[in-house]
Design a protein around this motif. Structure first.
Motif, PDB file in Angstrom:
ATOM      1  N   ASP A  92       0.822  -1.209   0.000  1.00 49.26           N
ATOM      2  CA  ASP A  92       0.000   0.000   0.000  1.00 49.26           C
ATOM      3  C   ASP A  92       0.859   1.262   0.000  1.00 49.26           C
ATOM      4  OD1 ASP A  92      -2.262  -1.547   0.054  1.00 49.26           O
ATOM      5  OD2 ASP A  92      -2.477  -1.474   2.241  1.00 49.26           O
ATOM      6  N   MET A  93       2.110   1.137   0.447  1.00 51.86           N
ATOM      7  CA  MET A  93       2.986   2.308   0.545  1.00 51.86           C
ATOM      8  C   MET A  93       3.700   2.605  -0.765  1.00 51.86           C
ATOM      9  SD  MET A  93       4.660   1.339   4.251  1.00 51.86           S
ATOM     10  CE  MET A  93       5.855   2.667   4.136  1.00 51.86           C
ATOM     11  N   ILE A  94       4.076   1.534  -1.480  1.00 52.51           N
ATOM     12  CA  ILE A  94       4.823   1.712  -2.732  1.00 52.51           C
ATOM     13  C   ILE A  94       4.134   0.922  -3.842  1.00 52.51           C
ATOM     14  CG2 ILE A  94       7.066   1.502  -3.856  1.00 52.51           C
ATOM     15  CD1 ILE A  94       8.344   1.325  -1.107  1.00 52.51           C
ATOM     16  N   PRO A  95       3.373   1.592  -4.706  1.00 52.09           N
ATOM     17  CA  PRO A  95       2.741   0.876  -5.822  1.00 52.09           C
ATOM     18  C   PRO A  95       3.795   0.442  -6.832  1.00 52.09           C
ATOM     19  CG  PRO A  95       2.363   3.240  -6.022  1.00 52.09           C
ATOM     20  CD  PRO A  95       3.041   3.027  -4.706  1.00 52.09           C
ATOM     21  N   MET A  96       3.981  -0.867  -6.970  1.00 51.63           N
ATOM     22  CA  MET A  96       5.036  -1.361  -7.847  1.00 51.63           C
ATOM     23  C   MET A  96       4.599  -2.683  -8.475  1.00 51.63           C
ATOM     24  SD  MET A  96       9.123  -1.524  -6.972  1.00 51.63           S
ATOM     25  CE  MET A  96       8.915  -2.509  -5.483  1.00 51.63           C
ATOM     26  N   GLN A  97       5.116  -2.955  -9.656  1.00 53.29           N
ATOM     27  CA  GLN A  97       4.801  -4.201 -10.352  1.00 53.29           C
ATOM     28  C   GLN A  97       5.344  -5.392  -9.570  1.00 53.29           C
ATOM     29  OE1 GLN A  97       6.312  -3.940 -14.377  1.00 53.29           O
ATOM     30  NE2 GLN A  97       5.515  -1.857 -14.650  1.00 53.29           N
ATOM     31  N   ASP A  98       4.705  -6.550  -9.781  1.00 45.90           N
ATOM     32  CA  ASP A  98       5.105  -7.756  -9.056  1.00 45.90           C
ATOM     33  C   ASP A  98       6.580  -8.098  -9.262  1.00 45.90           C
ATOM     34  OD1 ASP A  98       2.533  -7.955  -8.175  1.00 45.90           O
ATOM     35  OD2 ASP A  98       1.937  -9.540  -9.579  1.00 45.90           O
ATOM     36  N   GLU A  99       7.080  -7.926 -10.491  1.00 42.03           N
ATOM     37  CA  GLU A  99       8.487  -8.232 -10.762  1.00 42.03           C
ATOM     38  C   GLU A  99       9.411  -7.372  -9.914  1.00 42.03           C
ATOM     39  OE1 GLU A  99      11.687  -8.345 -14.502  1.00 42.03           O
ATOM     40  OE2 GLU A  99       9.587  -7.763 -14.851  1.00 42.03           O
ATOM     41  N   GLY A 100       9.055  -6.104  -9.778  1.00 43.40           N
ATOM     42  CA  GLY A 100       9.855  -5.203  -8.954  1.00 43.40           C
ATOM     43  C   GLY A 100       9.859  -5.632  -7.498  1.00 43.40           C
ATOM     44  N   TRP A 101       8.715  -6.064  -6.989  1.00 46.36           N
ATOM     45  CA  TRP A 101       8.627  -6.523  -5.606  1.00 46.36           C
ATOM     46  C   TRP A 101       9.480  -7.762  -5.385  1.00 46.36           C
ATOM     47  CZ3 TRP A 101       7.480  -3.773  -1.706  1.00 46.36           C
ATOM     48  CH2 TRP A 101       6.516  -2.751  -1.772  1.00 46.36           C
ATOM     49  N   MET A 102       9.496  -8.667  -6.343  1.00 43.08           N
ATOM     50  CA  MET A 102      10.296  -9.884  -6.202  1.00 43.08           C
ATOM     51  C   MET A 102      11.784  -9.548  -6.153  1.00 43.08           C
ATOM     52  SD  MET A 102       8.303 -12.468  -5.845  1.00 43.08           S
ATOM     53  CE  MET A 102       9.341 -13.889  -6.214  1.00 43.08           C
ATOM     54  N   ILE A 103      12.214  -8.628  -7.018  1.00 45.44           N
ATOM     55  CA  ILE A 103      13.622  -8.226  -7.029  1.00 45.44           C
ATOM     56  C   ILE A 103      13.992  -7.555  -5.708  1.00 45.44           C
ATOM     57  CG2 ILE A 103      15.323  -6.702  -8.108  1.00 45.44           C
ATOM     58  CD1 ILE A 103      13.811  -7.104 -10.758  1.00 45.44           C
ATOM     59  N   LEU A 104      13.139  -6.627  -5.257  1.00 47.44           N
ATOM     60  CA  LEU A 104      13.403  -5.913  -4.009  1.00 47.44           C
ATOM     61  C   LEU A 104      13.428  -6.872  -2.827  1.00 47.44           C
ATOM     62  CD1 LEU A 104      13.855  -3.301  -2.469  1.00 47.44           C
ATOM     63  CD2 LEU A 104      11.361  -2.977  -2.405  1.00 47.44           C
ATOM     64  N   THR A 105      12.524  -7.832  -2.823  1.00 47.58           N
ATOM     65  CA  THR A 105      12.466  -8.800  -1.731  1.00 47.58           C
ATOM     66  C   THR A 105      13.735  -9.643  -1.662  1.00 47.58           C
ATOM     67  OG1 THR A 105      10.048  -8.904  -1.935  1.00 47.58           O
ATOM     68  CG2 THR A 105      11.130 -10.697  -0.735  1.00 47.58           C
ATOM     69  N   LYS A 106      14.210 -10.102  -2.819  1.00 48.99           N
ATOM     70  CA  LYS A 106      15.457 -10.885  -2.844  1.00 48.99           C
ATOM     71  C   LYS A 106      16.623 -10.075  -2.301  1.00 48.99           C
ATOM     72  CE  LYS A 106      14.121 -13.584  -6.926  1.00 48.99           C
ATOM     73  NZ  LYS A 106      14.367 -13.832  -8.371  1.00 48.99           N
ATOM     74  N   ARG A 107      16.745  -8.843  -2.744  1.00 48.58           N
ATOM     75  CA  ARG A 107      17.858  -8.004  -2.318  1.00 48.58           C
ATOM     76  C   ARG A 107      17.759  -7.658  -0.834  1.00 48.58           C
ATOM     77  NH1 ARG A 107      18.127  -3.859  -7.561  1.00 48.58           N
ATOM     78  NH2 ARG A 107      18.768  -5.451  -9.076  1.00 48.58           N
ATOM     79  N   LEU A 108      16.538  -7.406  -0.367  1.00 47.49           N
ATOM     80  CA  LEU A 108      16.365  -7.046   1.036  1.00 47.49           C
ATOM     81  C   LEU A 108      16.615  -8.255   1.949  1.00 47.49           C
ATOM     82  CD1 LEU A 108      15.738  -4.648   2.805  1.00 47.49           C
ATOM     83  CD2 LEU A 108      13.314  -5.262   2.722  1.00 47.49           C
ATOM     84  N   ALA A 109      16.240  -9.437   1.494  1.00 51.77           N
ATOM     85  CA  ALA A 109      16.518 -10.650   2.271  1.00 51.77           C
ATOM     86  C   ALA A 109      18.028 -10.818   2.448  1.00 51.77           C
ATOM     87  CB  ALA A 109      15.925 -11.868   1.574  1.00 51.77           C
ATOM     88  N   ILE A 110      18.775 -10.573   1.390  1.00 53.61           N
ATOM     89  CA  ILE A 110      20.235 -10.653   1.465  1.00 53.61           C
ATOM     90  C   ILE A 110      20.782  -9.576   2.402  1.00 53.61           C
ATOM     91  CG2 ILE A 110      22.377 -10.394   0.153  1.00 53.61           C
ATOM     92  CD1 ILE A 110      20.880 -11.563  -2.264  1.00 53.61           C
ATOM     93  N   ALA A 111      20.218  -8.369   2.309  1.00 54.91           N
ATOM     94  CA  ALA A 111      20.673  -7.269   3.157  1.00 54.91           C
ATOM     95  C   ALA A 111      20.440  -7.579   4.632  1.00 54.91           C
ATOM     96  CB  ALA A 111      19.950  -5.979   2.772  1.00 54.91           C
ATOM     97  N   PHE A 112      19.280  -8.134   4.961  1.00 57.39           N
ATOM     98  CA  PHE A 112      18.992  -8.488   6.351  1.00 57.39           C
ATOM     99  C   PHE A 112      19.954  -9.576   6.844  1.00 57.39           C
ATOM    100  CE2 PHE A 112      14.447  -6.858   5.926  1.00 57.39           C
ATOM    101  CZ  PHE A 112      14.660  -5.793   6.791  1.00 57.39           C
ATOM    102  N   ALA A 113      20.249 -10.529   5.989  1.00 53.46           N
ATOM    103  CA  ALA A 113      21.193 -11.588   6.357  1.00 53.46           C
ATOM    104  C   ALA A 113      22.579 -11.002   6.628  1.00 53.46           C
ATOM    105  CB  ALA A 113      21.262 -12.641   5.256  1.00 53.46           C
ATOM    106  N   VAL A 114      22.998 -10.059   5.781  1.00 55.81           N
ATOM    107  CA  VAL A 114      24.306  -9.413   5.961  1.00 55.81           C
ATOM    108  C   VAL A 114      24.334  -8.633   7.271  1.00 55.81           C
ATOM    109  CG1 VAL A 114      25.846  -7.618   5.069  1.00 55.81           C
ATOM    110  CG2 VAL A 114      24.836  -9.299   3.511  1.00 55.81           C
ATOM    111  N   LEU A 115      23.247  -7.918   7.578  1.00 51.42           N
ATOM    112  CA  LEU A 115      23.178  -7.158   8.825  1.00 51.42           C
ATOM    113  C   LEU A 115      23.231  -8.083  10.037  1.00 51.42           C
ATOM    114  CD1 LEU A 115      20.495  -4.418   8.017  1.00 51.42           C
ATOM    115  CD2 LEU A 115      22.952  -4.085   8.334  1.00 51.42           C
ATOM    116  N   ALA A 116      22.552  -9.222   9.937  1.00 52.83           N
ATOM    117  CA  ALA A 116      22.565 -10.175  11.048  1.00 52.83           C
ATOM    118  C   ALA A 116      23.976 -10.700  11.300  1.00 52.83           C
ATOM    119  CB  ALA A 116      21.615 -11.331  10.750  1.00 52.83           C
ATOM    120  N   ILE A 117      24.659 -11.067  10.233  1.00 56.97           N
ATOM    121  CA  ILE A 117      26.031 -11.569  10.360  1.00 56.97           C
ATOM    122  C   ILE A 117      26.960 -10.475  10.874  1.00 56.97           C
ATOM    123  CG2 ILE A 117      28.011 -12.453   9.075  1.00 56.97           C
ATOM    124  CD1 ILE A 117      25.973 -13.796   7.174  1.00 56.97           C
ATOM    125  N   ALA A 118      26.797  -9.267  10.337  1.00 52.16           N
ATOM    126  CA  ALA A 118      27.634  -8.149  10.764  1.00 52.16           C
ATOM    127  C   ALA A 118      27.452  -7.865  12.250  1.00 52.16           C
ATOM    128  CB  ALA A 118      27.308  -6.901   9.948  1.00 52.16           C
TER     129      ALA A 118
END
Length: 203
Positions: free
Chosen positions: A128-154
């Motif tokens: 509801d906050m960011i109107p975006m195509q499904d493909e964009g959401w999938m890409i963002l989700t993959k990248r954010l999952a990696i970012a959260f993993a990196v933050l956890a390890i860091a």
């Protein structure tokens, strides 16, 4: 209940205020030792305990003013209360330091599970906050999952190898700044997937 808009500055104060308050209080009492019920507690433990009600009060005010709290805010608050309680009960600051690793790790796992099922849970949370195509959401989700993993390890590396002072400063400023810059860069990079409400209405 529909979400009501409030002054953006006030909103930022309510969202970031508790963390800043924790930092300032810790810096003020970090070298002090407090005795309660015959048990000695460091300044870090006391600052952690004080941080919890400040966070709850600010969240309560935010909910009263806007009529809504995000799922991420509720989950984060639960984790802060849980690990803050463990920190105080066992008088061990490691629990609160591990909280950041566990929260970011869980975010990475949850988003990853959604991706394995071919779904973007991030879209479900923030659609509801960011109107975006499904493909964009999938890409963002993959990248954010990696970012959260990196933050956890860091975080695990930092709190195990560096001083409490260093961890508090990094937790308060560096991690939020890194995540903000990352999200801003991703939104710019994925701009082609953002849906223009005006164009969508015309279509």
């Amino acid at each position: 209940m529909s979400e009501r808009s409030i002054n953006p500055v006030l909103k930022q104060v309510l969202e970031l205020g508790p963390t800043i308050a924790f930092f300032l209080l810790y810096m003020r009492i970090r070298d002090d030792v407090f005795t309660f019920g015959g048990t000695e507690y460091t300044g870090f433990i006391v600052a952690t305990v004080v941080f919890v009600p400040i966070l709850l009060v600010c969240m309560g005010i935010l909910w009263a003013l806007t009529g809504k709290l995000s799922r991420i805010q509720v989950f984060t608050a639960f984790m802060v209360i849980f690990f803050g309680a463990l920190t105080a009960w066992f008088n061990d600051e490691r629990f609160f330091k591990m909280k950041t690793s566990i929260v970011n790790g869980l975010f990475a796992v949850i988003l990853g599970i959604g991706l394995l099922r071919g779904k973007s849970l991030l879209q479900w949370i923030m659609g509801d906050m960011i109107p975006m195509q499904d493909e964009g959401w999938m890409i963002l989700t993959k990248r954010l999952a990696i970012a959260f993993a990196v933050l956890a390890i860091a975080n695990e590396i930092i709190w195990r190898t560096m001083s409490t002072d260093a961890w508090v400063k990094i937790e308060t400023f560096a991690f939020p700044a890194a995540l903000f810059v990352f999200l801003w860069a991703q939104i710019v990079a994925l701009q082609r997937f953002v849906i223009d409400p005006d164009e969508d209405a015309d279509a």
